[in-house]
Design an enzyme around this catalytic site. Structure first.
Site, short mmCIF file in Angstrom:
data_model
loop_
_atom_site.label_atom_id
_atom_site.label_comp_id
_atom_site.label_asym_id
_atom_site.label_seq_id
_atom_site.Cartn_x
_atom_site.Cartn_y
_atom_site.Cartn_z
N PRO A 2 0.82 -1.10 0.00
CA PRO A 2 -0.10 -0.02 0.05
C PRO A 2 1.23 1.64 0.07
O PRO A 2 2.21 1.55 0.64
CB PRO A 2 -0.68 0.18 1.44
CG PRO A 2 -0.42 -1.57 1.93
CD PRO A 2 0.60 -2.13 0.80
N GLU A 3 0.63 2.14 -0.83
CA GLU A 3 1.42 3.27 -0.51
C GLU A 3 0.29 4.10 -0.25
O GLU A 3 -0.81 4.43 -0.04
CB GLU A 3 1.83 3.56 -2.48
CG GLU A 3 2.55 2.74 -2.78
CD GLU A 3 3.02 2.64 -4.58
OE1 GLU A 3 2.85 3.88 -4.88
OE2 GLU A 3 2.79 1.69 -5.11
#
Ligand SMILES: [Zn+2]
Length: 306
Positions: A2-3
């Site tokens: 996840p960014e």
């Protein structure tokens, strides 16, 4: 992993669910998730407290508790936070389960098959010692002031290739492999371009691309890839993946210019996708040694009467 857009989507979900609800139960079963402190420290730090705010810096979530302590949550490769009914079955790989009071009671689960993720309860006054990497994070392009001069200063003082520079969390926090590729493509900047040599117009385009790509990805609740590892707090996937223009599209024709075929570069350690037409090399490839030797030979004098 996840960014920024995925973590921001989770943060917004947490604001709507856990803020103002008292923690009535804590179960820590995954020791690797609490490896920085201990199961007891996480239990004692959470039990009986009430979250008052949820913030994000880069890919780090921080929950402020009414006790004055903070909770750091990092999802790393495969972590998920899920908001479920109190009597719901726990998925496998649930490492921390927190029960919130209210009617009906609900639980927040930290699920993480690969166990790189972390949950730490800490005193914010000691953040530099307890979570040094959080303390040293660079500017967050959404949570902080991030105008063109801020970006220009980051680029100007370094001679680094653009792709690894965008991934460096100490400079700009929150961008990972997906969004770095999408940002460079939108800006028309080659992933191997050198930061200090970007033209002023490239810096302007890059600044615009960082803001637009990240904001649009947040609007679409992030990118869920084929592995379905990222889902929001309610188990729903993000919809930004279908808007990717280069990431995951190597070998396909570029959707932007219609001429280039998306290429893959791996020499920076991470796979990078880019369009050779939209993102031209801003520098000449190094001439080979043979070519340099040849060019040093004296030029023959012009032939008279030719
Ligand atoms: Zn293109």
């Amino acid at each position: 992993m996840p960014e920024l857009p995925e973590v921001e989507t989770v943060r917004r979900g947490l604001v709507d669910t856990i803020v103002g609800r008292r923690i009535d139960g804590v179960a820590v079963t995954g020791m690797r998730t609490v490896r920085r402190t201990s199961a007891e420290a996480v239990y004692d730090g959470l039990m009986g407290t009430t979250p008052v705010a949820v913030r994000r810096r880069g890919k780090y979530l921080t929950v402020e508790l009414d006790s004055g302590y903070h909770v750091m949550i990092h999802l790393r490769m495969s972590g998920q936070l899920l908001w479920v009914p109190a009597d719901a079955d726990e998925p496998v790989h649930t490492h921390v389960a927190v029960t919130f009071g209210g009617k009906p009671a609900r639980r927040l689960l930290f699920v993480d098959p690969r166990t790189f993720g972390e949950v730490v309860v800490y005193d914010p006054a000691d953040v530099a010692a307890e979570i040094p990497e959080l303390h040293r994070l660079g500017v967050d392009p959404i949570a902080d002031v991030f105008d063109r001069p801020v970006l220009a200063a980051i680029l100007r003082h370094r001679s680094r290739r653009m792709k690894p520079l965008l991934l460096d969390q100490h400079l700009i926090a929150g961008i990972g492999n997906i969004y770095a590729d999408e940002i460079l493509h939108r800006a028309g900047v080659h992933p191997e371009a050198i930061s200090s040599r970007l033209s002023p117009s490239s810096v302007t385009r890059l600044h615009e691309a960082i803001g637009t790509i990240l904001a649009t990805a947040v609007e679409h609740r992030g990118s869920t890839l084929a592995d379905a590892r990222y889902v929001d707090l309610f188990g729903a996937p993000g919809a930004y993946r279908e808007r990717h223009r280069v990431y995951g599209r190597a070998g396909e024709r570029c959707l932007t210019c219609g001429r280039g075929v998306i290429r893959r570069l791996t020499e920076t350690g991470r796979a990078t996708a880019y369009c050779p037409v939209c993102q031209r090399r801003p520098f000449k490839p190094q001439r080979s040694r043979a070519a340099r030797v040849e060019s040093r030979e004296p030029t023959p004098p012009p032939t008279r009467g030719a």
